[in-house]
Design a protein around this motif. Sequence first.
Motif, PDB file in Angstrom:
ATOM      1  N   ARG B  30     -13.029 -25.545 -13.374  1.00  0.00           N
ATOM      2  CA  ARG B  30     -13.355 -25.235 -11.987  1.00  0.00           C
ATOM      3  C   ARG B  30     -14.734 -25.823 -11.689  1.00  0.00           C
ATOM      4  O   ARG B  30     -15.607 -25.851 -12.566  1.00  0.00           O
ATOM      5  N   ILE B  31     -14.937 -26.245 -10.445  1.00  0.00           N
ATOM      6  CA  ILE B  31     -16.232 -26.757 -10.009  1.00  0.00           C
ATOM      7  C   ILE B  31     -16.890 -25.672  -9.148  1.00  0.00           C
ATOM      8  O   ILE B  31     -16.311 -25.249  -8.141  1.00  0.00           O
ATOM      9  N   TYR B  32     -18.078 -25.230  -9.541  1.00  0.00           N
ATOM     10  CA  TYR B  32     -18.805 -24.188  -8.807  1.00  0.00           C
ATOM     11  C   TYR B  32     -19.935 -24.840  -8.006  1.00  0.00           C
ATOM     12  O   TYR B  32     -20.692 -25.664  -8.536  1.00  0.00           O
ATOM     13  N   VAL B  33     -20.052 -24.460  -6.756  1.00  0.00           N
ATOM     14  CA  VAL B  33     -21.020 -25.062  -5.834  1.00  0.00           C
ATOM     15  C   VAL B  33     -21.878 -23.962  -5.206  1.00  0.00           C
ATOM     16  O   VAL B  33     -21.337 -23.067  -4.534  1.00  0.00           O
ATOM     17  N   THR B  34     -23.185 -24.002  -5.414  1.00  0.00           N
ATOM     18  CA  THR B  34     -24.045 -22.988  -4.772  1.00  0.00           C
ATOM     19  C   THR B  34     -24.441 -23.483  -3.388  1.00  0.00           C
ATOM     20  O   THR B  34     -24.973 -24.587  -3.227  1.00  0.00           O
ATOM     21  N   ASN B  35     -24.188 -22.663  -2.381  1.00  0.00           N
ATOM     22  CA  ASN B  35     -24.532 -23.010  -0.995  1.00  0.00           C
ATOM     23  C   ASN B  35     -25.937 -22.474  -0.719  1.00  0.00           C
ATOM     24  O   ASN B  35     -26.113 -21.313  -0.345  1.00  0.00           O
ATOM     25  N   SER B  36     -26.935 -23.327  -0.926  1.00  0.00           N
ATOM     26  CA  SER B  36     -28.322 -22.861  -1.024  1.00  0.00           C
ATOM     27  C   SER B  36     -28.909 -22.310   0.274  1.00  0.00           C
ATOM     28  O   SER B  36     -29.885 -21.580   0.236  1.00  0.00           O
ATOM     29  N   ALA B  37     -28.341 -22.675   1.416  1.00  0.00           N
ATOM     30  CA  ALA B  37     -28.824 -22.102   2.678  1.00  0.00           C
ATOM     31  C   ALA B  37     -27.804 -21.113   3.239  1.00  0.00           C
ATOM     32  O   ALA B  37     -27.854 -20.760   4.411  1.00  0.00           O
ATOM     33  N   GLY B  38     -26.905 -20.695   2.369  1.00  0.00           N
ATOM     34  CA  GLY B  38     -25.877 -19.756   2.780  1.00  0.00           C
ATOM     35  C   GLY B  38     -25.936 -18.484   1.968  1.00  0.00           C
ATOM     36  O   GLY B  38     -26.997 -18.112   1.433  1.00  0.00           O
ATOM     37  N   ASP B  39     -24.787 -17.837   1.862  1.00  0.00           N
ATOM     38  CA  ASP B  39     -24.730 -16.571   1.133  1.00  0.00           C
ATOM     39  C   ASP B  39     -23.514 -16.533   0.215  1.00  0.00           C
ATOM     40  O   ASP B  39     -22.916 -15.490   0.010  1.00  0.00           O
ATOM     41  N   SER B  40     -23.156 -17.702  -0.326  1.00  0.00           N
ATOM     42  CA  SER B  40     -21.939 -17.756  -1.146  1.00  0.00           C
ATOM     43  C   SER B  40     -21.981 -18.892  -2.162  1.00  0.00           C
ATOM     44  O   SER B  40     -22.847 -19.782  -2.093  1.00  0.00           O
ATOM     45  N   VAL B  41     -21.017 -18.824  -3.061  1.00  0.00           N
ATOM     46  CA  VAL B  41     -20.777 -19.902  -4.025  1.00  0.00           C
ATOM     47  C   VAL B  41     -19.305 -20.287  -3.877  1.00  0.00           C
ATOM     48  O   VAL B  41     -18.431 -19.427  -3.899  1.00  0.00           O
ATOM     49  N   LEU B 347     -17.028 -25.322 -14.912  1.00  0.00           N
ATOM     50  CA  LEU B 347     -16.615 -24.292 -15.871  1.00  0.00           C
ATOM     51  C   LEU B 347     -15.379 -24.801 -16.591  1.00  0.00           C
ATOM     52  O   LEU B 347     -14.376 -25.159 -15.953  1.00  0.00           O
ATOM     53  N   VAL B 348     -15.454 -24.852 -17.913  1.00  0.00           N
ATOM     54  CA  VAL B 348     -14.277 -25.199 -18.711  1.00  0.00           C
ATOM     55  C   VAL B 348     -13.780 -23.908 -19.338  1.00  0.00           C
ATOM     56  O   VAL B 348     -14.455 -23.313 -20.178  1.00  0.00           O
TER      57      VAL B 348
END
Lengths: 162, 350
Positions: B30-41, B347-348
Amino acid sequence: MPRWVGFLVVAYLVSMLHADIPRATAQTARAASQSSGAATDSPGSPTLDYEFFKTRVEPIFLKKRPTHARCYVCHEEANHALKLAKLTPGSTTWTEEESRRNFDMVSGLVTPGDPLGSTLLRHPLAPEAGGDAFHSGGRQFESQSDPDWKMLADWVRGQKTK
Amino acid sequence: MTWNTRALPFGILPILCFLLAQTVAAGTSRIYVTNSAGDSVTVVDPVTNKVVQIIAGIEVPHGVNFSRDGKQVYISNETDSVLDVVDQRSGKIINKVHLSGHPNNSAVTKDGREVLVCIAAAPGALDVVDTTSMEVVKTVPVKGPLHNVYVTPDGKFAVAGSVAAKRLTVIDLKTMESVCDVSFDGGVRPMTFDTNADGSTRRIFVQLSNLHGFAVVDFAKHQEVSRVMLPEGKYGKEEWRLGTPSHGIAVAPDGKTLWVNSILANAVFEYSLPDLKLLGHAALPEVKRQGKPASGAVPEWITFTPDNKTVYVSNSAARSVSAIDTQTLKEIASIPVGEVPKRINTLVLP
């Protein structure tokens, strides 16, 4: 040292002193107008109203918009152009003194009468809607029809609390 | 036309194998993306390149890492100065570890026993979170606020960078003590590593403030030995990113190539390893602007699928992640994510 050299040095220093007076005067005038609850950039441009700022604009900085981080989170005592006063621990609003400080700071980021000429409004506006190319705080306002963006624009246009 | 019924199973076999492989691949990363100006991943399935999960309730997330068994996700939370521990399957926050100060990026040790978290608040430190007790067990002092931290490929050292102090610090993970610093003329941004034949760290590739390229550091000598400049481009000024012209650098999982983001060229460049020859580049999407020329995507970070076939680049100005075929260097998917996506990680699952 010949007397004429000394005269030239004195004349130069006097001219430098006078050259700085208009800037100092402008700063004093601006500070005086701001402390009285209004800020204006030039003759004929609208006056920025402190009460409108405190009651309508400041809450926008603390507002949590869905999927967005609050402005305050990144701009609290930050190393950015917009530097908001740090809230007292446990407090959800600014004190009168802090609001005055915020007003002075934020007034420097707007051109009275010109919302799109104001960094405060242009920077967090989506680039697709006329905003800057990139804001590290994201597209806080998707369009110029956003109610909060319109509120900021009203303040910049000189609207006063009714 | 008649079917050869005896041959049919053999004809179908490769198709079944292909489908099985796809299914396994879908279930393994899975590819995890942090939304740095938001409130989620945002979580992306790299097989379909679709969003499959959104981890909510983390305002200004920064780094994202995983437990060794893949069951927990660790996310540094800038708003609350905590490390959020998230259940991977449900996406729910199950624990909050209070840190010693405002965090930035994080890393996990190879044995999974510790999460290392950069403390960006002055004077700077590296918090060590024990993943069993879920508490900070040590705060390693360093010379400056920290931004990014990495564990070297051999698992022996942590390398942390400071933008303000313009230096990187190497920390021995056995003693959790700082062993050396390397100073630069610009703030230290993202880093990555290549290895010697025995798996030990050979070089650190370091992106710096105001450098459109990267510095090459000899790990054994602890000193910079060269710099590689990226091809120029027309972007960056409108995006207010001239001071950070290049952000995001990573070595592919097979160790054969190095990938480097360019904000100025709005592209990701591919270099061969170990000789650092430019192999090509993939263009990134532009951002449309009302009444003005389009601007760049402001790429921030890089990650890969474990099979090296796809490289993912977070486009912070475009609110998207580009999935790029590493062979054709073409974008195969543009995945919409949240506000200002920055750190991304793969994530593997075991």
